[in-house]
Design an enzyme around this catalytic site. Structure first.
Site, mmCIF file in Angstrom:
data_model
loop_
_atom_site.group_PDB
_atom_site.id
_atom_site.type_symbol
_atom_site.label_atom_id
_atom_site.label_comp_id
_atom_site.label_asym_id
_atom_site.label_seq_id
_atom_site.Cartn_x
_atom_site.Cartn_y
_atom_site.Cartn_z
ATOM 1 N N GLY A 260 0.824 -1.202 0.000
ATOM 2 C CA GLY A 260 0.000 0.000 0.000
ATOM 3 C C GLY A 260 0.860 1.254 0.000
ATOM 4 N N HIS A 261 0.386 2.285 0.674
ATOM 5 C CA HIS A 261 1.015 3.599 0.593
ATOM 6 C C HIS A 261 2.329 3.684 1.356
ATOM 7 C CE1 HIS A 261 0.871 7.796 -0.461
ATOM 8 N NE2 HIS A 261 0.831 8.207 0.790
#
Length: 283
Positions: A260-261
């Site tokens: 993810g981020h």
């Protein structure tokens, strides 16, 4: 063994900035710029990474002006463009105070936007640039995760913080109870009035101002740039990284799968190896 991390306050012009550092100050300097979000700080983004890289580099991870335990201007600039301009100026003054003339920038998300702004403003002071999950594409429509981050103070609860943080990672179950622990740890800072004020001012879109760069502007960047994108990023879509890598002449694009981020938190060894190899010129 991870390098020792120390924290202290540094007067950067008229503003006081809290910084975490690791490594020998005479070593090659790396400046780590964190992203935005309620309760974020330099070490919440970068603690593991600067500890891992501190045996080779002088790692500097500030709480950017208007975040964490650094000063929060009152009244703050309204809008991301105006606040970014002030933050960039304060960051240059921080480097001046530390005696750092030329630095490699490592920017996550909003920290990537700051890195681009700094590189365009004073290219002679930038060695290389690493962008991870960076913003910088104009007219970007926010993903639901970014919208939840922006609107956090509509419902500033620990449950809302935990829900937000699950959107930062690809597989929340891999973190077990740590997501809830991280959320609880962030809440006291996130609920401070100065932190809330800076957040709302940053995301005051009624103030206008540019928050991205056109292709001809990015084409002026002549530095070696590593653009790291997470394939499953739900905060800033990977298309932004593709856009930046297409228009920055000497950019390399690396896609991290199952991530993810927060590449630096979900895959810390991979990200540390990317940073180290790129800075050393291995690729």
């Amino acid at each position: 063994m991870p390098a020792e991390i120390t924290t202290r306050d540094v007067q950067a012009g008229e503003h006081r900035l809290r910084i975490g550092t690791a490594g020998d100050p005479s070593a090659e300097p790396l400046l780590f710029l964190h992203g935005s979000g309620p309760g974020v700080s330099g070490l919440s983004n970068w603690e593991r990474l600067i500890g891992d890289l501190g045996d080779r580099y002088h790692c500097i991870a500030p709480d950017t002006l208007g975040f964490g335990d650094s000063d929060h201007p009152n009244p703050p600039p309204r809008g991301m463009a105006a606040f970014t301009e002030l933050r960039v100026a304060a960051t240059w003054k921080l480097l001046d105070a530390l005696g750092v003339d030329r630095v490699t920038l490592v920017g996550n998300s909003y920290g990537g936007q700051m890195s681009l702004a700094m590189t365009l403003e004073r290219p002679e002071r930038v060695a290389k640039v690493i962008l991870m999950g960076s913003g910088g594409m104009p007219d970007l429509k926010p993903l639901p995760g970014l919208a939840k981050l922006i609107g956090f103070y509509d419902d500033p609860t620990e449950d809302a913080m935990a829900e937000l943080l699950t959107l930062f990672v690809h597989d929340p179950s891999a973190f077990g109870p740590r997501i809830r622990e991280i959320a609880a740890g962030r809440m006291p800072r996130a609920l401070r009035e100065d932190v809330r004020r800076s957040h709302l001012a940053t995301f005051d879109f009624s103030a206008g101002g540019r928050i991205g760069w056109q292709p001809d502007e990015l084409a002026k960047i002549d530095k070696d740039v590593l653009v790291v994108a997470a394939r499953e990023d739900r905060i800033v879509p990977p298309e932004v990284s593709h856009y930046l890598s297409r228009h920055i002449p000497n950019a390399r694009l690396h896609i991290v799968p199952n991530c993810g981020h927060w590449s630096q938190i979900e895959h810390p060894e991979t990200f540390a190896n990317l940073v180290d190899g790129f800075v050393r010129g291995a690729f």
